[in-house]
Design a protein around this motif. Structure first.
Motif, PDB file in Angstrom:
ATOM      1  N   MET A   1      -6.921   3.450  -2.236  1.00 23.86           N
ATOM      2  CA  MET A   1      -7.861   2.432  -1.627  1.00 23.86           C
ATOM      3  C   MET A   1      -7.853   1.209  -2.391  1.00 23.86           C
ATOM      4  N   LEU A   2      -7.627   1.448  -3.737  1.00 23.54           N
ATOM      5  CA  LEU A   2      -7.271   0.301  -4.516  1.00 23.54           C
ATOM      6  C   LEU A   2      -6.190  -0.300  -4.353  1.00 23.54           C
ATOM      7  N   ILE A   3      -4.983   0.449  -4.104  1.00 18.52           N
ATOM      8  CA  ILE A   3      -3.763  -0.162  -3.770  1.00 18.52           C
ATOM      9  C   ILE A   3      -3.622  -0.881  -2.545  1.00 18.52           C
ATOM     10  N   LEU A   4      -4.373  -0.273  -1.506  1.00 19.69           N
ATOM     11  CA  LEU A   4      -4.430  -0.875  -0.229  1.00 19.69           C
ATOM     12  C   LEU A   4      -5.013  -1.963  -0.277  1.00 19.69           C
ATOM     13  N   ALA A   5      -6.319  -2.390  -1.209  1.00 22.64           N
ATOM     14  CA  ALA A   5      -6.903  -3.482  -1.148  1.00 22.64           C
ATOM     15  C   ALA A   5      -6.122  -4.473  -1.963  1.00 22.64           C
ATOM     16  N   TYR A   6      -5.298  -4.185  -2.819  1.00 25.10           N
ATOM     17  CA  TYR A   6      -4.430  -5.092  -3.655  1.00 25.10           C
ATOM     18  C   TYR A   6      -3.107  -5.542  -2.693  1.00 25.10           C
ATOM     19  N   THR A   7      -2.668  -4.637  -2.090  1.00 23.19           N
ATOM     20  CA  THR A   7      -1.656  -5.277  -1.028  1.00 23.19           C
ATOM     21  C   THR A   7      -2.444  -6.077   0.091  1.00 23.19           C
ATOM     22  N   ILE A   8      -3.307  -5.827   0.597  1.00 24.33           N
ATOM     23  CA  ILE A   8      -3.886  -6.850   1.580  1.00 24.33           C
ATOM     24  C   ILE A   8      -4.143  -8.176   1.046  1.00 24.33           C
ATOM     25  N   THR A   9      -4.700  -8.178  -0.145  1.00 25.35           N
ATOM     26  CA  THR A   9      -5.112  -9.337  -1.024  1.00 25.35           C
ATOM     27  C   THR A   9      -3.900 -10.189  -1.214  1.00 25.35           C
ATOM     28  N   TRP A  10      -2.977  -9.363  -1.945  1.00 26.48           N
ATOM     29  CA  TRP A  10      -1.703 -10.047  -2.244  1.00 26.48           C
ATOM     30  C   TRP A  10      -0.892 -10.734  -0.926  1.00 26.48           C
ATOM     31  N   HIS A  11      -1.087 -10.054   0.139  1.00 25.97           N
ATOM     32  CA  HIS A  11      -0.505 -10.959   1.507  1.00 25.97           C
ATOM     33  C   HIS A  11      -1.146 -11.910   1.739  1.00 25.97           C
TER      34      HIS A  11
ATOM     35  N   VAL B   1       7.009  -3.233  -0.583  1.00 22.04           N
ATOM     36  CA  VAL B   1       7.762  -1.955  -0.131  1.00 22.04           C
ATOM     37  C   VAL B   1       7.048  -0.644  -0.455  1.00 22.04           C
ATOM     38  N   ASP B   2       6.700  -0.714  -1.680  1.00 17.63           N
ATOM     39  CA  ASP B   2       6.150   0.941  -2.147  1.00 17.63           C
ATOM     40  C   ASP B   2       4.426   0.762  -2.035  1.00 17.63           C
ATOM     41  N   PRO B   3       3.770  -0.472  -2.560  1.00 18.00           N
ATOM     42  CA  PRO B   3       2.362  -0.322  -1.863  1.00 18.00           C
ATOM     43  C   PRO B   3       2.050  -0.133  -0.414  1.00 18.00           C
ATOM     44  N   ARG B   4       2.869  -0.592   0.367  1.00 24.09           N
ATOM     45  CA  ARG B   4       2.527  -0.216   1.977  1.00 24.09           C
ATOM     46  C   ARG B   4       2.574   0.936   2.291  1.00 24.09           C
ATOM     47  N   LEU B   5       3.057   2.073   1.222  1.00 27.92           N
ATOM     48  CA  LEU B   5       2.953   3.510   2.083  1.00 27.92           C
ATOM     49  C   LEU B   5       1.501   4.075   1.606  1.00 27.92           C
ATOM     50  N   ALA B   6       0.748   3.184   1.107  1.00 25.51           N
ATOM     51  CA  ALA B   6      -0.809   3.587   1.092  1.00 25.51           C
ATOM     52  C   ALA B   6      -1.374   3.439   2.463  1.00 25.51           C
TER      53      ALA B   6
ATOM     54  N   LEU C   1      -3.124   7.164   3.266  1.00 21.51           N
ATOM     55  CA  LEU C   1      -4.560   7.168   3.155  1.00 21.51           C
ATOM     56  C   LEU C   1      -5.145   7.956   4.241  1.00 21.51           C
ATOM     57  N   PRO C   2      -4.716   7.619   5.426  1.00 22.53           N
ATOM     58  CA  PRO C   2      -5.462   8.670   6.715  1.00 22.53           C
ATOM     59  C   PRO C   2      -5.527  10.068   6.543  1.00 22.53           C
ATOM     60  N   ILE C   3      -4.058  10.393   5.717  1.00 20.51           N
ATOM     61  CA  ILE C   3      -3.939  12.020   5.797  1.00 20.51           C
ATOM     62  C   ILE C   3      -4.748  12.735   4.738  1.00 20.51           C
ATOM     63  N   ALA C   4      -4.898  11.739   3.548  1.00 20.58           N
ATOM     64  CA  ALA C   4      -6.005  12.129   2.468  1.00 20.58           C
ATOM     65  C   ALA C   4      -7.467  12.260   2.990  1.00 20.58           C
ATOM     66  N   LEU C   5      -7.864  11.191   3.668  1.00 26.93           N
ATOM     67  CA  LEU C   5      -9.295  11.013   4.194  1.00 26.93           C
ATOM     68  C   LEU C   5      -9.409  12.033   5.592  1.00 26.93           C
ATOM     69  N   ALA C   6      -8.301  12.527   6.405  1.00 28.20           N
ATOM     70  CA  ALA C   6      -8.505  13.410   7.232  1.00 28.20           C
ATOM     71  C   ALA C   6      -9.042  14.708   6.512  1.00 28.20           C
TER      72      ALA C   6
ATOM     73  N   LYS D   1       4.481   3.799  11.560  1.00 31.88           N
ATOM     74  CA  LYS D   1       4.424   5.077  11.380  1.00 31.88           C
ATOM     75  C   LYS D   1       2.801   5.371  11.012  1.00 31.88           C
ATOM     76  N   ALA D   2       2.373   4.583  10.224  1.00 25.75           N
ATOM     77  CA  ALA D   2       0.963   4.996   9.752  1.00 25.75           C
ATOM     78  C   ALA D   2      -0.006   4.839  10.996  1.00 25.75           C
ATOM     79  N   PHE D   3       0.477   3.960  12.073  1.00 29.91           N
ATOM     80  CA  PHE D   3      -0.790   3.889  13.116  1.00 29.91           C
ATOM     81  C   PHE D   3      -0.595   5.055  14.001  1.00 29.91           C
ATOM     82  N   LEU D   4       0.677   5.796  14.216  1.00 34.75           N
ATOM     83  CA  LEU D   4       0.996   6.987  14.844  1.00 34.75           C
ATOM     84  C   LEU D   4       0.549   7.911  14.371  1.00 34.75           C
ATOM     85  N   ILE D   5       0.375   8.125  12.865  1.00 28.93           N
ATOM     86  CA  ILE D   5      -0.206   9.300  12.088  1.00 28.93           C
ATOM     87  C   ILE D   5      -1.638   9.082  12.249  1.00 28.93           C
TER      88      ILE D   5
END
Length: 426
Positions: A114-124, A137-142, A146-151, A183-187
């Motif tokens: 969640m921290l990495i996701l927040a950083y990614t969105i803020t940066w963009h 490239v790397d942070p976008r994998l969150a 994230l949905p897998i861990a949350l589920a 792929k994140a949306f389909l997952i």
């Protein structure tokens, strides 16, 4: 050690890397070696455990390295170093799994992502990208993990926390749409159907179909060209990827994306190579060498490796490599199902949890490695999948021991206390 293990995984999402002449180094390599040194030097791992999940990894990793050396010595040395690091990580997980409190580890991973996701969105957003958050490239994998861990966490938390997690689950949907990570949306769509239908496959199919209908309706109403284009590629993927048009005209066909064109070109070339070298493949990393040698006139965005481990392994490591790879996934599914069936019979989990856990963890991971380029992250995912039955078994055993200490007279299965789930190495 729990923090080292989770930080090693999270480090794969960080944009920190060092290009050397031989290998690409990340913090993951340093943390993996630190775990190995700490575990062996301190005597923490006096009784080593070589679980079935760890042993199943060795034939494939070995064949992957042999195939790399068949290309050239430098390529083989590069893969040897990478496989050694991944092997050290898997070995550390195999040892620590006996004491690892799985839920706490997942909480750390979830918080970190969640921290990495927040950083990614803020940066963009700070750099003017209101949509299409894929430039890191790397942070976008969150967005994907994230949905897998949350589920996975949703399956085992109490009712009060589950309500909060469902609110978070709903809240990440618009973020996934704006990110453009297909792929994140389909997952996310698959996991939503699995959770709402409680793992019943007969009900999941129409639920997923309804999700695609809703996506179609949304694509006709949304007022953003980029998001609409990304959704259209999900709804009609076969209409995209006309690399012949690019080669002939020097530009992309209307509606095409560089990613789809590259995948279409890689699929056509790999199909040809598979027919010529079916048993042993062309050799690890040889596919990209062939593109750079024989197709040097193509645009740079097409001169990439195969995005999909199943396709890549069949192309580069042949039927032998793919058989060893698929064996790990099949064994993980059946071993995990057997562990969950045993836990269900002992009353440690419910029927819905036993039915959902393989779907929630294994299917999205298989989809991820099947659509992502090869690399350390794909091999770490494979290691975690292979060791998942052991991690689940030991996590349930730890829960049982805590139940015994808290409610010694209310245990329904006292004989189980002296006879843990099969395969426990404690």
């Amino acid at each position: 050690m729990r923090y080292l293990l989770t930080f090693a995984i999270l480090s794969l999402f960080l944009p920190i890397r060092l290009e050397t002449g031989l290998v690409l180094l990340r913090p993951f390599e340093l943390i993996a070696l630190l775990m190995l040194f700490f575990g062996l030097a301190t005597g923490r791992w006096r009784n080593l455990a070589f679980s079935a999940g760890f042993l199943l990894l060795l034939p494939f990793l070995g064949w992957h390295m042999v195939s790399a050396f068949s290309v050239d010595p430098e390529n083989g040395l590069r893969e040897l170093l990478q496989m050694s690091t991944v092997g050290a990580f898997a070995f550390a997980i195999a040892q620590e799994g006996r004491w690892l409190e799985t839920q706490k580890a997942v909480n750390i991973l979830l918080f970190g992502m969640m921290l990495i996701l927040a950083y990614t969105i803020t940066w963009h957003v700070a750099h003017g990208y209101l949509v299409g958050w894929k430039h890191l490239v790397d942070p976008r994998l969150a967005f994907t993990f994230l949905p897998i861990a949350l589920a996975g966490l949703l399956l085992f938390v109490n009712r009060g926390k589950r309500r909060t997690l469902w609110l978070v689950w709903v809240g990440i949907l618009p973020l996934l749409l704006l990110s453009g990570e297909r792929k994140a949306f389909l997952i996310y769509l698959f996991l939503t159907a699995a959770l709402l239908m409680r793992g019943r496959l007969a009900a999941m199919v129409p639920a997923i179909a309804a999700g695609f209908v809703a996506l179609f309706v949304l694509s006709t109403t949304i007022n953003n060209a980029y998001v609409e284009k990304q959704m259209q590629t999900i709804l009609d993927p076969l209409s995209m990827g006309q690399y012949e048009y690019l080669a002939a005209k020097g530009k992309y066909a209307p509606g095409d994306t560089p990613s789809n064109v590259q995948r279409a070109f890689a699929f056509t070339l790999s199909r040809q190579l598979i027919s010529e070298y079916p048993l042993m493949g062309v050799g690890t990393n040889q596919f990209k060498n062939i593109i750079e040698t024989d197709f040097s006139e193509l645009p740079d965005e097409l001169q990439l490796g195969i995005h999909g481990e199943f396709q890549r392994i069949l192309t580069e490591n042949g039927i032998i490599g793919l058989s060893l790879y698929v064996l790990i996934w099949i064994a993980a599914w059946f071993r995990l199902s057997r562990t969950l069936s045993r836990a269900l019979s002992l009353g440690l989990i419910g029927a819905v949890q036993a039915r959902l856990l393989p779907l929630v963890l294994l299917v999205p991971c298989a989809f991820y490695v099947g659509t992502e380029a090869s690399g350390t992250r794909a091999f770490v995912t494979l290691s975690l999948v292979s060791l998942l039955p052991e991690l689940t078994r030991h996590g349930l055993c730890l829960s049982l021991h805590r139940m015994r200490r808290s409610h010694p007279r209310s245990m329904r299965h006292p004989r189980f206390l002296a006879s843990p789930l099969p395969g426990n190495t404690r």
